[in-house]
Design a protein around this motif. Sequence first.
Motif, PDB file in Angstrom:
ATOM      1  N   THR A 141       0.846  -1.190   0.000  1.00 29.47           N
ATOM      2  CA  THR A 141       0.000   0.000   0.000  1.00 29.47           C
ATOM      3  C   THR A 141       0.881   1.239   0.000  1.00 29.47           C
ATOM      4  O   THR A 141       1.916   1.272   0.676  1.00 29.47           O
ATOM      5  CB  THR A 141      -0.902   0.006   1.254  1.00 29.47           C
ATOM      6  N   CYS A 142       0.464   2.248  -0.729  1.00 29.66           N
ATOM      7  CA  CYS A 142       1.210   3.502  -0.810  1.00 29.66           C
ATOM      8  C   CYS A 142       1.327   4.144   0.580  1.00 29.66           C
ATOM      9  O   CYS A 142       0.361   4.159   1.340  1.00 29.66           O
ATOM     10  CB  CYS A 142       0.496   4.454  -1.769  1.00 29.66           C
ATOM     11  N   PRO A 143       2.504   4.682   0.908  1.00 29.39           N
ATOM     12  CA  PRO A 143       2.694   5.250   2.254  1.00 29.39           C
ATOM     13  C   PRO A 143       2.358   6.731   2.353  1.00 29.39           C
ATOM     14  O   PRO A 143       2.714   7.369   3.344  1.00 29.39           O
ATOM     15  CB  PRO A 143       4.191   5.057   2.468  1.00 29.39           C
ATOM     16  N   TYR A 144       1.737   7.309   1.355  1.00 27.00           N
ATOM     17  CA  TYR A 144       1.486   8.751   1.429  1.00 27.00           C
ATOM     18  C   TYR A 144       0.059   9.052   1.907  1.00 27.00           C
ATOM     19  O   TYR A 144      -0.244   8.870   3.060  1.00 27.00           O
ATOM     20  CB  TYR A 144       1.810   9.414   0.098  1.00 27.00           C
ATOM     21  N   CYS A 145      -0.812   9.480   1.033  1.00 33.82           N
ATOM     22  CA  CYS A 145      -2.043  10.097   1.539  1.00 33.82           C
ATOM     23  C   CYS A 145      -3.070   9.067   2.008  1.00 33.82           C
ATOM     24  O   CYS A 145      -2.940   7.869   1.776  1.00 33.82           O
ATOM     25  CB  CYS A 145      -2.641  11.024   0.493  1.00 33.82           C
ATOM     26  N   GLY A 146      -4.124   9.569   2.630  1.00 32.31           N
ATOM     27  CA  GLY A 146      -5.151   8.707   3.211  1.00 32.31           C
ATOM     28  C   GLY A 146      -6.029   8.013   2.188  1.00 32.31           C
ATOM     29  O   GLY A 146      -6.921   7.248   2.562  1.00 32.31           O
ATOM     30  N   GLY A 191      -4.963   5.685   0.232  1.00 30.79           N
ATOM     31  CA  GLY A 191      -4.597   4.302   0.517  1.00 30.79           C
ATOM     32  C   GLY A 191      -4.603   3.394  -0.701  1.00 30.79           C
ATOM     33  O   GLY A 191      -5.246   2.340  -0.719  1.00 30.79           O
ATOM     34  N   CYS A 192      -3.855   3.778  -1.743  1.00 36.07           N
ATOM     35  CA  CYS A 192      -3.853   2.993  -2.985  1.00 36.07           C
ATOM     36  C   CYS A 192      -3.003   1.734  -2.859  1.00 36.07           C
ATOM     37  O   CYS A 192      -1.947   1.737  -2.217  1.00 36.07           O
ATOM     38  CB  CYS A 192      -3.277   3.846  -4.126  1.00 36.07           C
ATOM     39  N   GLY A 193      -3.445   0.691  -3.536  1.00 33.07           N
ATOM     40  CA  GLY A 193      -2.675  -0.541  -3.593  1.00 33.07           C
ATOM     41  C   GLY A 193      -1.558  -0.420  -4.613  1.00 33.07           C
ATOM     42  O   GLY A 193      -1.721   0.189  -5.673  1.00 33.07           O
ATOM     43  N   LEU A 216      -2.121   5.003 -10.064  1.00 28.78           N
ATOM     44  CA  LEU A 216      -1.345   5.656  -9.009  1.00 28.78           C
ATOM     45  C   LEU A 216      -1.157   7.110  -9.396  1.00 28.78           C
ATOM     46  O   LEU A 216      -1.039   7.414 -10.589  1.00 28.78           O
ATOM     47  CB  LEU A 216       0.051   5.023  -8.869  1.00 28.78           C
ATOM     48  N   CYS A 217      -1.111   7.988  -8.419  1.00 32.28           N
ATOM     49  CA  CYS A 217      -0.735   9.364  -8.748  1.00 32.28           C
ATOM     50  C   CYS A 217       0.789   9.404  -8.856  1.00 32.28           C
ATOM     51  O   CYS A 217       1.473   8.406  -8.605  1.00 32.28           O
ATOM     52  CB  CYS A 217      -1.245  10.343  -7.694  1.00 32.28           C
ATOM     53  N   VAL A 218       1.322  10.570  -9.181  1.00 29.45           N
ATOM     54  CA  VAL A 218       2.758  10.633  -9.449  1.00 29.45           C
ATOM     55  C   VAL A 218       3.578  10.327  -8.194  1.00 29.45           C
ATOM     56  O   VAL A 218       4.658   9.732  -8.275  1.00 29.45           O
ATOM     57  CB  VAL A 218       3.149  11.996 -10.069  1.00 29.45           C
TER      58      VAL A 218
HETATM   59  S1  SF4 Z   1      -3.470   9.081  -4.264  1.00 26.86           S
HETATM   60 FE1  SF4 Z   1      -1.269   9.015  -4.683  1.00 26.86          FE
HETATM   61  S2  SF4 Z   1      -0.293   9.530  -2.746  1.00 26.86           S
HETATM   62 FE2  SF4 Z   1      -2.392   8.980  -2.297  1.00 26.86          FE
HETATM   63  S3  SF4 Z   1      -2.311   6.814  -1.787  1.00 26.86           S
HETATM   64 FE3  SF4 Z   1      -2.803   6.962  -3.980  1.00 26.86          FE
HETATM   65  S4  SF4 Z   1      -0.823   6.841  -5.021  1.00 26.86           S
HETATM   66 FE4  SF4 Z   1      -0.406   7.294  -2.869  1.00 26.86          FE
END
Ligand code: SF4
Length: 910
Positions: A11-16, A18-20, A45-47
Amino acid sequence: MSEAGRPVKTTCPYCGTGCGVDVLVRGDATEVSGDATHPTNAGKLCVKGAALGETLVPEGRALHPMLREPAGGRELQRVSWDTALDVVAREFRRIIREDGPQAVAWYVSGQLLTEDYYVANKLVKGFVGSANIDTNSRLCMSSAVAGHKRAFGEDIVPVSYEDLEDADLVVLVGSNTAWCHPILYQRIVKAKAARPQMKVVVVDPRRTATTDAADLHLPVRAGTDVWLFNGLLSFLYQHGVVDTDFVDAHTRGFDRALAVADNTAGSVRAVARQCGVDESLIAEFYRLFARTAKTITAFSMGVNQSSAGTDKVNSIINCHLLTGRIGKPGAGPFSITGQPNAMGGREVGGLANMLAAHMDLENAQHRQLVQTFWDSPCIAERPGLKAVELFEAIESGRVKAVWIMATNPVVSLPDADQVKRALAKCEFVVVSDVMHKTDTTAYAHVLLPALAWGEKDGTVTNSERRISRQRAFLPAPGEARPDWWALAEIGRRWGFADAFAYDGPGQIFDEHARLTTFGNADDEVPRYLNLSGLVGMSAGDYDALAPVRWPVSGQDGNDPRPDAAAADAFMPRVFSDGRFYTADRKARFVATPPRLPVHARDEDFPLALNTGRVRDHWHTMTRTGLSPRLAAHIDEPYVDLHPQDALLSGVREGGLARVSTRWGSLVARVRTSGELPRRTAFVPIHWNAQYASDARVGSLVNPVVDPVSGEPEFKHTPARVEDFAVLWHGFVLSRTPLPMDQVIWWTRVTGHRFLRYEFAGRERVGEWSAFARTALGVHATDADWIEYEDRTAGQYRAAWVVDDRIEACLFVSPRPDLPSRAWLSGLFAKDRLEDLDRIGLLVGEPTDRGADAGPTVCSCFGIGRNRIVEAVRGGCHSAEALGRKLQCGTNCGSCIPELKALIATSLVPA
Ligand code: SF4
């Protein structure tokens, strides 16, 4: 770890959001892509997520425990884990013995995994006997927690991402979703494209990338949201938009809430005057809300980070209770969390005023339950110190030892210079971090090396209550260890080995899941947080756990293990039965008398300073600052102003300005984006002492907090902007780090195979050649050195070439409009400079104009401004057409508003 050839799902460690994420490790290369099976992002995924691989670099990592004896030593010295932990256990125990359990504290983070959070909370509340454990989540969503508890009796987010897509009206309040939760924003945009009748309203003082999707933008004056939603409550009632059956059967407190709303915001005109927005826009919003049953009001930091944050949350919830728009598909109030695991922290009670498993610290029966379950010698009996109070208590000497985990409070807390003072005075500071050198580790007596994303293993919970696994796919570097392990080792050293005898995160998760069920069925009011369906998982089940939203009861066939979608299908809709989690099972209207931000603007500080995120950076940049792709979009700390305020402040676009408040100051580049209303300023939160000489916006923010939630007022501090006069501006690109000791101001940007330093100076320089050679570390007189100087114009440039490859270059001018960095960056990708490149360096511009792509707009595909403008002039007159030609905007879509703006400006006749 991955089986050969198969990606690890994490899981992505950035925003809430919570993308896989799928990660494939092939030798030294790490391929990161969106997890197509994850219900949050379905492969997108975002950048920031896409660039995660670029942050997995060894530079700067904390690899070994380090110790500076509290008694004196100036430098951190490498020691063994045993030595470091012995010192931590000894010093904390000594201070507890001498001054009591309230004299020690933990300051943790929404970056921690749920398992780390659980052990920290257990150690502090059950075995120290204090609730002095708070988290940086206090800074982002504690107002939402408090608002939920006041209205619903429990901290429950009643909405899912699917509801956002299902809604006919999405109201985004205080949320630049396009930049801060890009994948969630893209889901809204896609849903709107599929159902054009769906409307989006954005409530935000700024015009942001998010307003691009808005049918209606309400640029309310900062801090006036309660007037807006009190006015809405009053309007709805006046126009009979009331679900009377719901209000009568399932709520309490309506009369008082309405009376306050009527008295403070009883007419559209009064609201318009208070919010500083045209009356017709307010009326249009109210009518839209009134006639749209399927309405989601999603809110984020612009609501929470306020001295009236909790009331703002409740004023929103009040409107949903009045209309019965809660517990139904496509309807409800929705707190979008900022951090990857702010929600997980809430589940295990990681705030100073919470107990584990959504139990209440003030409830004696709950305290008894938790103490019994933990078999602990004590239990915290009263709330501990919230973040801002905690650092005040450290400075005053009431708290003598603090353990900071996975966060950087010297940068991120309000009045951050006070935090510096507090840590400098603190008797004993422990910092667990993945990085060796941060603004906060500078104060550590003990530095413990923590595992980073890709190395640690556990779970996180996103904004819609979905628990997902973060899995390890890299070995631990050096001696880095999990945070839960370090905490458990302290418990063991204090004589509680049995209570902390975990063999891994799966066992901790199981204990957490069991605690959510403990005494739950017997409680008069059950807790909605219930993970009984996840109790007793084998190590293999835990490892294979698919993303699942809680509650997970396990009694109605919603076994989450095989398939997330199947589990979701069994998910009961929260509040659909009209039963809430208060003593009488009724929701509460909360009367919300509006109030303005505590500190008003005045003659000395005439601007309201707002702070927030930029698109491609995360928090204090300890990770995103390492990625060239992420550094390319917004590369410097900046202050954005209305053009008229810039004029009145005596500053110009592109120049440098000092931004000051009563609490501190910084220096930043001036922007006049046109996105801000008059008498406001915006500065991003990310820059710190590692990346700039003077750019910690936390040091400017007033330490005022919401009286209920303790969340600071990050969105409103009276400020002043003045010219930061310099004699010259310059920049360096260098393959090696350089000391910036000859300049008054600098900022550092990570590039592909180089570092870039932007800088400025006030001292008159007699010999630029000598200055440049010293700055670049060129001592050999026969170095391959290209230089040009125009003494009259004050311009100088030089390049150092080693074995035909550019090693470094430096440009200086009295004006800030220096040559294109994008063009020069391209030279660092070459193994050999050509003659034309050397000529370009000499004349200060590329000989081939096409070599200059311009500043990056689309970070996903690295597309620069010049290429986009060229394509627009060549006939691409829509974002879609640009996407087809250049790919820009076709991944995360966050740059689409910028593409549209470029199309508009490029098509204007000269
Ligand atoms: S929106 Fe971007 S930053 Fe947020 S969880 Fe998904 S990939 Fe990560």
